[in-house]
Design an enzyme around this catalytic site. Structure first.
Site, PDB file in Angstrom:
ATOM      1  CB  ILE A   1      -0.831  -0.033   1.234  1.00 27.53           C
ATOM      2  CG1 ILE A   1      -1.691  -1.347   1.314  1.00 27.53           C
ATOM      3  CG2 ILE A   1      -1.766   1.445   1.209  1.00 27.53           C
ATOM      4  CD1 ILE A   1      -2.714  -1.515   0.341  1.00 27.53           C
ATOM      5  CD  GLU A   2       3.048   4.865  -4.336  1.00 28.77           C
ATOM      6  OE1 GLU A   2       3.600   6.163  -4.392  1.00 28.77           O
ATOM      7  OE2 GLU A   2       2.949   4.056  -4.836  1.00 28.77           O
TER       8      GLU A   2
END
Length: 136
Positions: free
Chosen positions: A121-122
């Site tokens: 997850i960015e």
């Protein structure tokens, strides 16, 4: 030739739907959603992430749906220092960042973490938003 206007929803295959909903709600501030047939999702803005349990896949599905195979980028308007504080307070390990990247609309600064299934997850903030906030 056709054209696509926007993403409506994504589907994540997860090991535990309850655990995924809790993470996306508590850590990323998304809203839990329930659909007929006991299907669940989380939403933010005009998008939805549908959560399908690996043990109960909904057809049609991807060719090889497995938990932990996604790489998603979400944009925030919050300063990344606040995001870092929130992640640390909730004992979420930051894999990398803040680092400079290029998003769909230009330069971003990003933090990387993993959800309970190991999906990357960015969480990113557009640099022009950061510059506008600093100038005010």
């Amino acid at each position: 030739m056709i054209s696509i206007d926007r993403v409506d929803h994504l589907v994540l295959t997860v090991a535990d739907v309850d655990r995924a909903v809790e993470f996306y709600e508590q850590i990323l501030g998304m809203t839990p959603v329930e659909f007929p047939g006991e299907r669940r999702a989380v939403s933010f803005g005009r998008q939805t992430i549908k959560l399908h349990a690996a043990s109960e896949l909904v057809e049609p599905t991807a060719t090889h749906p497995v938990p932990g195979s996604a790489n998603l980028c979400f944009v925030t308007s919050h300063p990344l220092s606040e995001v870092q504080e929130h992640l640390r307070a909730n004992e979420v390990r930051i894999e990398e960042g803040p680092v400079s990247r290029i998003g769909a609309e230009g330069p971003i600064t990003s933090l990387y973490l993993r959800d309970p299934d190991g999906n990357l997850i960015e969480v990113a903030r557009y640099d022009d938003v950061a510059e506008e906030t600093a100038a005010e």
